[in-house]
Scaffold this motif. Structure first.
Motif, PDB file in Angstrom:
ATOM      1  N   ALA A 173       0.832  -1.209   0.000  1.00 42.15           N
ATOM      2  CA  ALA A 173       0.000   0.000   0.000  1.00 42.15           C
ATOM      3  C   ALA A 173       0.863   1.254   0.000  1.00 42.15           C
ATOM      4  CB  ALA A 173      -0.935  -0.016   1.208  1.00 42.15           C
ATOM      5  N   LEU A 174       1.949   1.241   0.777  1.00 44.34           N
ATOM      6  CA  LEU A 174       2.862   2.383   0.813  1.00 44.34           C
ATOM      7  C   LEU A 174       3.529   2.601  -0.537  1.00 44.34           C
ATOM      8  CD1 LEU A 174       4.140   4.597   2.556  1.00 44.34           C
ATOM      9  CD2 LEU A 174       5.904   2.939   3.189  1.00 44.34           C
ATOM     10  N   ARG A 175       3.872   1.508  -1.216  1.00 47.07           N
ATOM     11  CA  ARG A 175       4.469   1.616  -2.554  1.00 47.07           C
ATOM     12  C   ARG A 175       3.509   2.303  -3.519  1.00 47.07           C
ATOM     13  NH1 ARG A 175       3.894   1.920  -7.433  1.00 47.07           N
ATOM     14  NH2 ARG A 175       5.258   1.005  -8.931  1.00 47.07           N
ATOM     15  N   VAL A 176       2.225   1.950  -3.454  1.00 46.18           N
ATOM     16  CA  VAL A 176       1.228   2.549  -4.339  1.00 46.18           C
ATOM     17  C   VAL A 176       1.053   4.034  -4.004  1.00 46.18           C
ATOM     18  CG1 VAL A 176      -1.216   2.522  -4.992  1.00 46.18           C
ATOM     19  CG2 VAL A 176       0.037   0.364  -4.766  1.00 46.18           C
ATOM     20  N   VAL A 177       0.943   4.351  -2.719  1.00 45.04           N
ATOM     21  CA  VAL A 177       0.752   5.739  -2.296  1.00 45.04           C
ATOM     22  C   VAL A 177       1.961   6.591  -2.677  1.00 45.04           C
ATOM     23  CG1 VAL A 177       0.544   7.244  -0.267  1.00 45.04           C
ATOM     24  CG2 VAL A 177      -0.880   5.203  -0.462  1.00 45.04           C
ATOM     25  N   LEU A 178       3.169   6.098  -2.405  1.00 45.91           N
ATOM     26  CA  LEU A 178       4.364   6.864  -2.773  1.00 45.91           C
ATOM     27  C   LEU A 178       4.483   7.015  -4.286  1.00 45.91           C
ATOM     28  CD1 LEU A 178       7.040   5.534  -0.254  1.00 45.91           C
ATOM     29  CD2 LEU A 178       5.866   7.736  -0.234  1.00 45.91           C
ATOM     30  N   GLY A 179       4.030   6.014  -5.028  1.00 46.95           N
ATOM     31  CA  GLY A 179       4.045   6.110  -6.483  1.00 46.95           C
ATOM     32  C   GLY A 179       3.151   7.231  -7.001  1.00 46.95           C
ATOM     33  N   PHE A 180       2.066   7.497  -6.283  1.00 47.64           N
ATOM     34  CA  PHE A 180       1.152   8.566  -6.688  1.00 47.64           C
ATOM     35  C   PHE A 180       1.575   9.935  -6.180  1.00 47.64           C
ATOM     36  CE2 PHE A 180      -2.388   5.291  -7.007  1.00 47.64           C
ATOM     37  CZ  PHE A 180      -2.353   5.269  -8.385  1.00 47.64           C
ATOM     38  N   PHE A 181       2.016  10.005  -4.913  1.00 43.67           N
ATOM     39  CA  PHE A 181       2.181  11.306  -4.275  1.00 43.67           C
ATOM     40  C   PHE A 181       3.625  11.723  -4.040  1.00 43.67           C
ATOM     41  CE2 PHE A 181      -2.030   9.792  -2.858  1.00 43.67           C
ATOM     42  CZ  PHE A 181      -2.786  10.745  -3.498  1.00 43.67           C
ATOM     43  N   ALA A 182       4.549  10.792  -3.897  1.00 40.73           N
ATOM     44  CA  ALA A 182       5.946  11.149  -3.618  1.00 40.73           C
ATOM     45  C   ALA A 182       6.757  11.064  -4.899  1.00 40.73           C
ATOM     46  CB  ALA A 182       6.529  10.226  -2.549  1.00 40.73           C
ATOM     47  N   ASN A 183       6.363  11.863  -5.859  1.00 39.45           N
ATOM     48  CA  ASN A 183       7.111  11.879  -7.109  1.00 39.45           C
ATOM     49  C   ASN A 183       7.058  13.269  -7.721  1.00 39.45           C
ATOM     50  OD1 ASN A 183       4.767  12.123  -8.830  1.00 39.45           O
ATOM     51  ND2 ASN A 183       4.345   9.989  -8.390  1.00 39.45           N
ATOM     52  N   ILE A 191       0.677  -3.139 -10.838  1.00 42.17           N
ATOM     53  CA  ILE A 191      -0.672  -3.523 -11.274  1.00 42.17           C
ATOM     54  C   ILE A 191      -1.739  -2.729 -10.521  1.00 42.17           C
ATOM     55  CG2 ILE A 191      -2.327  -5.435 -11.339  1.00 42.17           C
ATOM     56  CD1 ILE A 191       0.157  -7.289 -11.785  1.00 42.17           C
ATOM     57  N   VAL A 192      -1.613  -2.649  -9.203  1.00 37.99           N
ATOM     58  CA  VAL A 192      -2.588  -1.915  -8.391  1.00 37.99           C
ATOM     59  C   VAL A 192      -2.578  -0.436  -8.773  1.00 37.99           C
ATOM     60  CG1 VAL A 192      -3.157  -1.186  -6.035  1.00 37.99           C
ATOM     61  CG2 VAL A 192      -2.558  -3.572  -6.493  1.00 37.99           C
ATOM     62  N   SER A 193      -1.399   0.123  -8.990  1.00 39.52           N
ATOM     63  CA  SER A 193      -1.311   1.531  -9.393  1.00 39.52           C
ATOM     64  C   SER A 193      -2.055   1.782 -10.694  1.00 39.52           C
ATOM     65  CB  SER A 193       0.148   1.959  -9.552  1.00 39.52           C
ATOM     66  OG  SER A 193       0.811   1.904  -8.331  1.00 39.52           O
ATOM     67  N   PHE A 194      -1.950   0.852 -11.627  1.00 41.44           N
ATOM     68  CA  PHE A 194      -2.668   1.014 -12.891  1.00 41.44           C
ATOM     69  C   PHE A 194      -4.172   1.000 -12.668  1.00 41.44           C
ATOM     70  CE2 PHE A 194      -5.071  -1.085 -16.243  1.00 41.44           C
ATOM     71  CZ  PHE A 194      -4.982  -0.112 -17.226  1.00 41.44           C
ATOM     72  N   PHE A 195      -4.662   0.052 -11.873  1.00 43.33           N
ATOM     73  CA  PHE A 195      -6.105  -0.045 -11.667  1.00 43.33           C
ATOM     74  C   PHE A 195      -6.661   1.142 -10.883  1.00 43.33           C
ATOM     75  CE2 PHE A 195      -5.515  -4.577 -12.748  1.00 43.33           C
ATOM     76  CZ  PHE A 195      -6.454  -4.633 -13.777  1.00 43.33           C
ATOM     77  N   LEU A 196      -5.861   1.728 -10.017  1.00 47.32           N
ATOM     78  CA  LEU A 196      -6.321   2.898  -9.279  1.00 47.32           C
ATOM     79  C   LEU A 196      -6.263   4.171 -10.113  1.00 47.32           C
ATOM     80  CD1 LEU A 196      -4.794   2.276  -5.740  1.00 47.32           C
ATOM     81  CD2 LEU A 196      -7.168   2.002  -6.473  1.00 47.32           C
ATOM     82  N   ASN A 197      -5.397   4.193 -11.121  1.00 49.34           N
ATOM     83  CA  ASN A 197      -5.263   5.374 -11.970  1.00 49.34           C
ATOM     84  C   ASN A 197      -5.042   4.955 -13.421  1.00 49.34           C
ATOM     85  OD1 ASN A 197      -4.979   7.993 -12.868  1.00 49.34           O
ATOM     86  ND2 ASN A 197      -2.835   8.137 -12.280  1.00 49.34           N
ATOM     87  N   PRO A 198      -6.069   4.387 -14.065  1.00 50.81           N
ATOM     88  CA  PRO A 198      -5.885   3.959 -15.455  1.00 50.81           C
ATOM     89  C   PRO A 198      -5.716   5.114 -16.432  1.00 50.81           C
ATOM     90  CG  PRO A 198      -8.161   3.644 -14.776  1.00 50.81           C
ATOM     91  CD  PRO A 198      -7.397   4.084 -13.560  1.00 50.81           C
ATOM     92  N   ALA A 199      -6.030   6.333 -16.001  1.00 48.78           N
ATOM     93  CA  ALA A 199      -5.869   7.498 -16.874  1.00 48.78           C
ATOM     94  C   ALA A 199      -4.398   7.812 -17.107  1.00 48.78           C
ATOM     95  CB  ALA A 199      -6.576   8.702 -16.279  1.00 48.78           C
ATOM     96  N   GLY A 200      -3.500   7.215 -16.306  1.00 48.48           N
ATOM     97  CA  GLY A 200      -2.072   7.452 -16.460  1.00 48.48           C
ATOM     98  C   GLY A 200      -1.494   6.806 -17.707  1.00 48.48           C
ATOM     99  N   GLY A 201      -2.264   6.016 -18.406  1.00 47.08           N
ATOM    100  CA  GLY A 201      -1.812   5.357 -19.629  1.00 47.08           C
ATOM    101  C   GLY A 201      -2.241   3.907 -19.644  1.00 47.08           C
TER     102      GLY A 201
END
Length: 192
Positions: free
Chosen positions: A28-38, A78-88
């Protein structure tokens, strides 16, 4: 410890309920950091993406080994894609890259001390294999034909990107890695 033994021991880490819960939280932390800590940094005409998403993968490798870290790397993509498919569109190559990153960090750090030389070697291995050569290949595969750019162009851009990120990423792995080895999870019953 041999590679086969590290793989077996790290797989058995997933049988402990407390370890499984910690791995899920790191995912979960990996997904959150992928969205917000970049962020994106313009450097010599290249757009360099800085992200903290690598850190939970490395910590999972330190604490639980290559198998859970590979799962966090692959499932995080995979989870990051499903939570934000608009990213590509989904591309399985980056999932493979996440899996390999977890394997590399897990093989280097599991049941070992997080030392400066070991961290540098682990980071360099991941940088060369996954973040440079493989990532350049995935980008060339996705965009090379349509843009007319050669594999060498993508490879050069990846080398520049990794050169900019090397010191902060190595320091973060060392700092967080030394803290994470102090965390002791309850033994718990192996219920799975």
């Amino acid at each position: 410890m041999s590679i086969a033994k590290k793989l077996c021991n790290s797989f058995s880490e997933l049988k402990n309920v407390y370890s499984l819960a910690a791995v899920a939280m790191l995912l979960a932390l990996r997904v959150v950091l992928g969205f917000f800590a970049n962020g994106t940094l313009a450097f010599f005409g290249n757009n360099i993406k800085l992200s903290g998403a690598f850190l939970p993968i490395a910590v999972t490798g330190i604490m639980f080994g290559p198998v859970p870290a590979a799962l966090v790397g692959a499932l995080g993509d995979i989870v990051s894609f499903f939570l934000n498919p608009a990213g590509g569109a989904y591309f399985p190559g980056f999932t493979i890259s996440g899996l390999l990153t977890g394997l590399i960090y897990g093989l280097f750090f599991y049941k070992n001390e997080v030392s400066v030389p070991k961290t540098i070697i682990a980071w360099l291995t991941n940088m060369l294999v996954v973040e440079t050569f493989l990532a350049a290949y995935w980008l060339y595969f996705l965009y090379g034909g349509s843009s007319g750019s050669s594999y060498g162009v993508y490879l050069t851009a990846r080398f520049i990107s990794e050169a900019v990120k090397c010191i902060p990423e190595i320091l973060l792995i060392i700092a967080v890695g030394k803290l994470s080895v102090r965390i002791k999870l309850p033994a718990g019953k192996k219920s799975l």
